[in-house]
Design a protein around this motif. Structure first.
Motif, PDB file in Angstrom:
ATOM      1  N   PHE A 157       0.473  -5.349  12.734  1.00  0.00           N
ATOM      2  CA  PHE A 157       1.356  -5.539  11.625  1.00  0.00           C
ATOM      3  C   PHE A 157       0.608  -5.956  10.322  1.00  0.00           C
ATOM      4  CE2 PHE A 157       5.158  -4.719  14.306  1.00  0.00           C
ATOM      5  CZ  PHE A 157       6.049  -4.105  13.220  1.00  0.00           C
ATOM      6  N   ALA A 158      -0.414  -6.861  10.777  1.00  0.00           N
ATOM      7  CA  ALA A 158      -1.306  -7.443   9.579  1.00  0.00           C
ATOM      8  C   ALA A 158      -1.926  -6.272   8.972  1.00  0.00           C
ATOM      9  CB  ALA A 158      -2.462  -8.372  10.239  1.00  0.00           C
ATOM     10  N   THR A 159      -2.547  -5.167   9.694  1.00  0.00           N
ATOM     11  CA  THR A 159      -2.902  -3.975   8.817  1.00  0.00           C
ATOM     12  C   THR A 159      -2.053  -3.318   7.936  1.00  0.00           C
ATOM     13  OG1 THR A 159      -4.538  -3.478  10.693  1.00  0.00           O
ATOM     14  CG2 THR A 159      -4.227  -1.797   9.362  1.00  0.00           C
ATOM     15  N   ILE A 160      -0.812  -2.987   8.493  1.00  0.00           N
ATOM     16  CA  ILE A 160       0.273  -2.548   7.900  1.00  0.00           C
ATOM     17  C   ILE A 160       0.707  -3.204   6.648  1.00  0.00           C
ATOM     18  CG2 ILE A 160       2.851  -1.993   7.950  1.00  0.00           C
ATOM     19  CD1 ILE A 160       2.181  -1.223  11.019  1.00  0.00           C
ATOM     20  N   LEU A 161       0.926  -4.672   6.747  1.00  0.00           N
ATOM     21  CA  LEU A 161       1.492  -5.611   5.533  1.00  0.00           C
ATOM     22  C   LEU A 161       0.430  -5.466   4.563  1.00  0.00           C
ATOM     23  CD1 LEU A 161       3.235  -8.187   7.598  1.00  0.00           C
ATOM     24  CD2 LEU A 161       4.427  -6.550   6.411  1.00  0.00           C
ATOM     25  N   SER A 163      -1.779  -3.205   3.829  1.00  0.00           N
ATOM     26  CA  SER A 163      -1.887  -1.852   3.342  1.00  0.00           C
ATOM     27  C   SER A 163      -0.670  -1.808   2.326  1.00  0.00           C
ATOM     28  CB  SER A 163      -2.006  -0.995   4.364  1.00  0.00           C
ATOM     29  OG  SER A 163      -1.892   0.417   3.336  1.00  0.00           O
ATOM     30  N   LEU A 164       0.548  -2.446   2.541  1.00  0.00           N
ATOM     31  CA  LEU A 164       1.635  -2.281   1.692  1.00  0.00           C
ATOM     32  C   LEU A 164       1.387  -3.022   0.611  1.00  0.00           C
ATOM     33  CD1 LEU A 164       4.658  -2.374   4.354  1.00  0.00           C
ATOM     34  CD2 LEU A 164       3.992  -0.369   3.000  1.00  0.00           C
ATOM     35  N   ILE A 165       0.779  -4.395   0.598  1.00  0.00           N
ATOM     36  CA  ILE A 165       0.672  -5.215  -0.381  1.00  0.00           C
ATOM     37  C   ILE A 165      -0.375  -4.505  -1.408  1.00  0.00           C
ATOM     38  CG2 ILE A 165      -0.315  -7.410  -1.237  1.00  0.00           C
ATOM     39  CD1 ILE A 165       0.843  -8.593   1.470  1.00  0.00           C
ATOM     40  N   LYS A 166      -1.492  -4.287  -0.624  1.00  0.00           N
ATOM     41  CA  LYS A 166      -2.433  -3.463  -1.771  1.00  0.00           C
ATOM     42  C   LYS A 166      -1.816  -2.335  -2.493  1.00  0.00           C
ATOM     43  CE  LYS A 166      -6.755  -4.442   0.452  1.00  0.00           C
ATOM     44  NZ  LYS A 166      -7.963  -3.995   1.342  1.00  0.00           N
ATOM     45  N   SER A 167      -1.084  -1.457  -1.896  1.00  0.00           N
ATOM     46  CA  SER A 167      -0.355  -0.252  -2.555  1.00  0.00           C
ATOM     47  C   SER A 167       0.497  -0.301  -3.757  1.00  0.00           C
ATOM     48  CB  SER A 167       0.274   0.785  -1.409  1.00  0.00           C
ATOM     49  OG  SER A 167      -0.677   0.921  -0.556  1.00  0.00           O
ATOM     50  N   ILE A 168       1.235  -1.514  -3.691  1.00  0.00           N
ATOM     51  CA  ILE A 168       2.283  -1.936  -4.559  1.00  0.00           C
ATOM     52  C   ILE A 168       1.514  -2.225  -5.976  1.00  0.00           C
ATOM     53  CG2 ILE A 168       4.384  -3.047  -5.189  1.00  0.00           C
ATOM     54  CD1 ILE A 168       4.505  -1.059  -2.871  1.00  0.00           C
ATOM     55  N   GLU A 169       2.141  -1.573  -7.077  1.00  0.00           N
ATOM     56  CA  GLU A 169       1.467  -1.859  -8.438  1.00  0.00           C
ATOM     57  C   GLU A 169       2.726  -2.325  -9.282  1.00  0.00           C
ATOM     58  OE1 GLU A 169      -0.272   1.367 -10.491  1.00  0.00           O
ATOM     59  OE2 GLU A 169      -1.055   2.148  -8.591  1.00  0.00           O
ATOM     60  N   ILE A 170       2.440  -3.663 -10.020  1.00  0.00           N
ATOM     61  CA  ILE A 170       3.718  -4.378 -10.490  1.00  0.00           C
ATOM     62  C   ILE A 170       4.376  -3.682 -11.712  1.00  0.00           C
ATOM     63  CG2 ILE A 170       2.696  -6.609  -9.590  1.00  0.00           C
ATOM     64  CD1 ILE A 170       1.512  -6.994 -12.489  1.00  0.00           C
ATOM     65  N   ASN A 171       3.612  -2.604 -12.187  1.00  0.00           N
ATOM     66  CA  ASN A 171       4.079  -1.959 -13.271  1.00  0.00           C
ATOM     67  C   ASN A 171       5.094  -0.739 -12.860  1.00  0.00           C
ATOM     68  OD1 ASN A 171       1.877  -0.554 -12.468  1.00  0.00           O
ATOM     69  ND2 ASN A 171       1.083  -0.017 -14.416  1.00  0.00           N
ATOM     70  N   HIS A 172       5.043  -0.566 -11.528  1.00  0.00           N
ATOM     71  CA  HIS A 172       6.022   0.785 -10.986  1.00  0.00           C
ATOM     72  C   HIS A 172       7.147  -0.022 -10.599  1.00  0.00           C
ATOM     73  CE1 HIS A 172       2.476   3.498 -10.039  1.00  0.00           C
ATOM     74  NE2 HIS A 172       2.649   3.312 -11.346  1.00  0.00           N
ATOM     75  N   SER A 173       8.179   0.725 -10.781  1.00  0.00           N
ATOM     76  CA  SER A 173       9.649   0.198 -10.305  1.00  0.00           C
ATOM     77  C   SER A 173      10.086   1.237  -8.836  1.00  0.00           C
ATOM     78  CB  SER A 173      10.728   0.298 -11.184  1.00  0.00           C
ATOM     79  OG  SER A 173      12.070   0.147 -10.684  1.00  0.00           O
ATOM     80  N   TYR A 174      10.272   0.239  -7.780  1.00  0.00           N
ATOM     81  CA  TYR A 174      10.514   0.887  -6.565  1.00  0.00           C
ATOM     82  C   TYR A 174      11.689   0.813  -6.176  1.00  0.00           C
ATOM     83  CZ  TYR A 174       5.275   0.637  -6.178  1.00  0.00           C
ATOM     84  OH  TYR A 174       3.857   0.620  -6.463  1.00  0.00           O
ATOM     85  N   GLN A 175      12.549   1.263  -6.894  1.00  0.00           N
ATOM     86  CA  GLN A 175      14.194   1.046  -6.808  1.00  0.00           C
ATOM     87  C   GLN A 175      14.525   1.963  -5.639  1.00  0.00           C
ATOM     88  OE1 GLN A 175      16.105  -1.196  -8.415  1.00  0.00           O
ATOM     89  NE2 GLN A 175      14.747  -1.581  -9.744  1.00  0.00           N
ATOM     90  N   LYS A 176      14.000   2.937  -5.123  1.00  0.00           N
ATOM     91  CA  LYS A 176      14.158   3.523  -3.882  1.00  0.00           C
ATOM     92  C   LYS A 176      14.070   3.069  -2.685  1.00  0.00           C
ATOM     93  CE  LYS A 176      14.384   8.174  -6.184  1.00  0.00           C
ATOM     94  NZ  LYS A 176      14.006   9.568  -6.170  1.00  0.00           N
ATOM     95  N   ILE A 185       8.213  -7.580  -6.616  1.00  0.00           N
ATOM     96  CA  ILE A 185       8.846  -8.878  -7.276  1.00  0.00           C
ATOM     97  C   ILE A 185       8.070 -10.149  -6.856  1.00  0.00           C
ATOM     98  CG2 ILE A 185      10.860 -10.373  -7.513  1.00  0.00           C
ATOM     99  CD1 ILE A 185      12.503  -7.947  -7.416  1.00  0.00           C
ATOM    100  N   LEU A 186       7.659 -10.175  -5.641  1.00  0.00           N
ATOM    101  CA  LEU A 186       6.900 -11.372  -5.242  1.00  0.00           C
ATOM    102  C   LEU A 186       5.550 -11.321  -5.937  1.00  0.00           C
ATOM    103  CD1 LEU A 186       7.807 -11.229  -1.630  1.00  0.00           C
ATOM    104  CD2 LEU A 186       8.417 -13.061  -3.310  1.00  0.00           C
ATOM    105  N   ILE A 192       2.716 -13.873  -3.769  1.00  0.00           N
ATOM    106  CA  ILE A 192       2.057 -13.241  -2.625  1.00  0.00           C
ATOM    107  C   ILE A 192       0.567 -12.823  -3.665  1.00  0.00           C
ATOM    108  CG2 ILE A 192       3.560 -12.611  -1.001  1.00  0.00           C
ATOM    109  CD1 ILE A 192       3.465  -9.938  -1.777  1.00  0.00           C
ATOM    110  N   LYS A 193      -0.660 -12.972  -2.925  1.00  0.00           N
ATOM    111  CA  LYS A 193      -1.683 -12.283  -3.661  1.00  0.00           C
ATOM    112  C   LYS A 193      -2.399 -11.006  -2.896  1.00  0.00           C
ATOM    113  CE  LYS A 193      -1.828 -16.072  -6.286  1.00  0.00           C
ATOM    114  NZ  LYS A 193      -1.578 -15.884  -7.697  1.00  0.00           N
ATOM    115  N   GLU A 194      -3.109 -10.409  -3.419  1.00  0.00           N
ATOM    116  CA  GLU A 194      -4.016  -9.383  -2.931  1.00  0.00           C
ATOM    117  C   GLU A 194      -4.408  -9.806  -1.985  1.00  0.00           C
ATOM    118  OE1 GLU A 194      -3.747  -6.011  -3.570  1.00  0.00           O
ATOM    119  OE2 GLU A 194      -2.685  -5.989  -5.623  1.00  0.00           O
ATOM    120  N   PRO A 195      -4.384  -9.125  -0.701  1.00  0.00           N
ATOM    121  CA  PRO A 195      -5.301  -9.545   0.516  1.00  0.00           C
ATOM    122  C   PRO A 195      -6.714  -9.466   0.160  1.00  0.00           C
ATOM    123  CG  PRO A 195      -3.741  -7.892   1.177  1.00  0.00           C
ATOM    124  CD  PRO A 195      -3.630  -7.975  -0.403  1.00  0.00           C
TER     125      PRO A 195
END
Length: 201
Positions: A157-161, A163-176, A185-186, A192-195
């Motif tokens: 789960f650490a690998t998964i989380l 990867s998800l945190i790294k993939s998210i860009e704050i200038n994109h809206s993930y409403q879906k 938002i975090l 939360i910080k980049e790994p």
């Protein structure tokens, strides 16, 4: 909470280019699972290079892109330590490897519809767990037990989380996706910080 954990795993595979089929939307609690309820999801990556095999047993994001298709089972024991003793204790970790279960997998993938040949009709068996033991000999012993039962690879789960945190860009809206939008938002509010450049078990 198993549905929430499965959604985390689903988002991870989808962000890495997989088609994901979640086989059920309900949780079995008051009875024994039927053989068709042992598998949590199927993943299929049409762009995977099947000639390249993942290097290790513990899989990371740069490994899974080479997986063509797999069955996935999620064991979200976040508050428990994953040890060889747990694997031997009859916790039903390996129920999805029974012949009755695996015999249905080809039907789930529907190879005729995908126009796949016999050589392509090979699926990996992946287990999602909190982590492997960090110390020896428990780590090596756990890997040996998992391999002996027919597991092809594990993802923590650490690998998964990570990867998800790294993939998210704050200038994109993930409403879906409620999960991805929450991570965004975090990150916006520095919750939360980049790994860091560390390796997770």
């Amino acid at each position: 909470m198993s549905g929430f954990d499965e959604n985390i795993v689903r988002e991870y595979f989808e962000l890495n280019g997989f088609f994901v089929r979640q086989l059920r939307k309900y949780q079995v609690q008051s009875r024994k699972k039927r053989f068709d309820e042992e598998i949590d999801m199927l993943i299929y990556n049409p762009k995977a290079d099947k000639k390249i095999r993942p290097a290790g047993f513990q899989l990371f994001s740069n490994d899974i892109v080479h997986i063509h298709q797999a069955i996935v089972v999620v064991k979200a024991w976040h508050s428990s330590r994953f040890t060889p003793a747990i694997l031997r204790s009859g916790t039903k970790v390996f129920d999805f490897l029974k012949k009755d279960v695996l015999s249905k997998v080809n039907d789930y993938f529907d190879f005729n519809e995908m126009d796949l040949g016999k050589n392509d009709a090979v699926f990996k068996k992946i287990l999602i767990i909190p982590s492997l033991p960090s110390g020896e000999p428990h780590r090596s012993e756990s890997i040996t037990l998992l391999k002996e039962q027919g597991i092809d690879g594990i993802i923590s789960f650490a690998t998964i989380l990570e990867s998800l945190i790294k993939s998210i860009e704050i200038n994109h809206s993930y409403q879906k996706s409620d999960l991805l939008q929450l991570i965004r938002i975090l990150k916006i509010y520095d919750m939360i910080k980049e790994p860091q450049m560390t390796f997770f078990d």
